[in-house]
Design an enzyme around this catalytic site. Sequence first.
Site, mmCIF file in Angstrom:
data_model
loop_
_atom_site.group_PDB
_atom_site.id
_atom_site.type_symbol
_atom_site.label_atom_id
_atom_site.label_comp_id
_atom_site.label_asym_id
_atom_site.label_seq_id
_atom_site.Cartn_x
_atom_site.Cartn_y
_atom_site.Cartn_z
ATOM 1 N N CYS A 164 27.086 43.266 47.027
ATOM 2 C CA CYS A 164 26.810 44.403 46.139
ATOM 3 C C CYS A 164 27.937 44.582 45.124
ATOM 4 C CB CYS A 164 26.649 45.679 46.964
ATOM 5 S SG CYS A 164 26.349 47.152 45.955
ATOM 6 N N THR B 144 28.916 53.076 46.047
ATOM 7 C CA THR B 144 29.362 53.336 47.415
ATOM 8 C C THR B 144 28.526 52.614 48.447
ATOM 9 O OG1 THR B 144 30.534 55.216 48.334
ATOM 10 C CG2 THR B 144 28.220 55.301 48.520
ATOM 11 N N THR C 293 30.145 47.798 45.456
ATOM 12 C CA THR C 293 30.868 47.964 46.719
ATOM 13 C C THR C 293 32.070 47.030 46.709
ATOM 14 O OG1 THR C 293 28.808 48.465 47.879
ATOM 15 C CG2 THR C 293 30.662 47.759 49.235
ATOM 16 N N GLY D 252 30.213 44.083 50.651
ATOM 17 C CA GLY D 252 31.096 43.971 49.494
ATOM 18 C C GLY D 252 30.986 42.631 48.793
#
Length: 182
Positions: A170, A12, A173, A167
Amino acid sequence: MNTNDPVGWHGTTILCVRRDEQVAMAGDGQVSLGNTVVKGNARKVRRIGNGNVVAGFAGATADAFTLLERLEAKLERFPNQLERACVELAKDWRTDRYLRRLEAMMAVADRTHAYTLTGNGDVLEPEDGIIAIGSGGNYALAAARALISVDGMTAEDIARRAMKIAGDICVYTNHHVTVEIL
């Protein structure tokens, strides 16, 4: 939750940006189990407190929902007092035998304040109006801090762009981003 252990944060990124009169809380949709993506469109950002508060969570889902329900109960008890509700939740979270085992973090905001809540009893308000938690939190935080100085960008614009950057970097993500605006 051991906030120094990123292993507990997998799956997350939550970002809260306050700019001018706008607050944007964004969360990605990826849920990972170990090295496997099990869901790509989870909703980790919610409106609570009669729609006057936005909350995002990172960590174990069941734990996060338990804490979200507890925060809603505190907001009902202390309406329009987000700070007090957060402090009361943090006290319970830290001292209750059941709650202290919960592994999650929360970012919560209303129109005037934003806080990070942890299982260590922390209720932290950022100096710059930007909060980021989760596995991609540091990437989103760095991007948002860089973008906050760009004229003409709203809190929502900054949150969306910073989440895209997080995003891209990671692996826990994704780009399925939910944004709630106050």
